[in-house]
Design an enzyme around this catalytic site. Structure first.
Site, PDB file in Angstrom:
ATOM      1  N   HIS A 123      24.115 -48.479 -27.697  1.00  0.00           N
ATOM      2  CA  HIS A 123      24.082 -47.452 -28.731  1.00  0.00           C
ATOM      3  C   HIS A 123      25.109 -47.695 -29.835  1.00  0.00           C
ATOM      4  O   HIS A 123      24.965 -47.151 -30.930  1.00  0.00           O
ATOM      5  CB  HIS A 123      24.293 -46.069 -28.108  1.00  0.00           C
ATOM      6  CG  HIS A 123      23.078 -45.575 -27.416  1.00  0.00           C
ATOM      7  ND1 HIS A 123      22.798 -45.881 -26.099  1.00  0.00           N
ATOM      8  CD2 HIS A 123      22.055 -44.820 -27.858  1.00  0.00           C
ATOM      9  CE1 HIS A 123      21.648 -45.328 -25.764  1.00  0.00           C
ATOM     10  NE2 HIS A 123      21.168 -44.686 -26.810  1.00  0.00           N
ATOM     11  N   GLY A 124      26.119 -48.502 -29.570  1.00  0.00           N
ATOM     12  CA  GLY A 124      27.095 -48.820 -30.602  1.00  0.00           C
ATOM     13  C   GLY A 124      28.355 -49.419 -30.014  1.00  0.00           C
ATOM     14  O   GLY A 124      28.692 -49.166 -28.861  1.00  0.00           O
TER      15      GLY A 124
END
Length: 169
Positions: free
Chosen positions: A90-91
């Site tokens: 997701h990051g």
């Protein structure tokens, strides 16, 4: 709570649009959400939320690592790897790593200690999820760790927090 609804309606809406556009072109795409906020456990939630991502991590990371058909300690390591990678997917920020590890801890605790309790008491399971899911989205959404810490403390009633008490955060 409002962000929980926003993220669901945004993401589920995009998935439904992709499914509809695919159907217009002759493709049959699978469902990606199955009423996740009706879940009674974290395990059930992740079977209902972003099904394509959960399935990918299960098939290409968790099962090749041995899944749950290994020793208990290896199973815990397998889950940790999956949730750490899910956070990083997701990051590349600390809040996403914390978010992934948050779910790792909850799922391990649930499977080891209170899964049967949640199955026997579905109302308590729903209440549990209505508390945990918004907390998880706060972790997901706030990238500044200092602000994240303050926000979480304030969510649970701590209003008198000195910035100096946070140290390196």
């Amino acid at each position: 709570a409002a962000f929980s609804l926003q993220i669901y309606f945004d993401f589920c809406g995009y998935s439904l649009m992709a499914k509809g556009l695919g159907a217009m072109m002759g493709f049959k795409l699978p469902d990606n959400f199955d009423h996740p906020y009706l879940s009674r456990s974290m395990t059930e939630f992740w079977r209902r939320w972003h099904i394509s991502l959960s399935t990918w991590f299960r098939d290409y990371v968790y099962i090749p690592l041995g899944g749950s058909r290994v020793s208990k300690s290896r199973w815990i390591i397998n889950l940790c790897v999956v949730w750490l990678l899910t956070g990083l997917w997701h990051g590349a920020a600390w809040n996403f790593i914390i978010w992934g590890l948050f779910f790792f801890v909850l799922i391990v605790l649930e499977k080891l200690f209170y899964q049967n309790f949640l199955k026997r008491h579905p109302v308590i399971g729903h209440i549990y999820m209505l508390i945990i899911i918004p907390v998880s989205w706060v972790i997901f959404n706030i990238t500044n760790l200092h602000e994240l810490w303050l926000y979480l403390l304030r969510m649970f009633g701590s209003t008198k927090i000195a910035k100096t008490s946070l140290g390196a955060w």
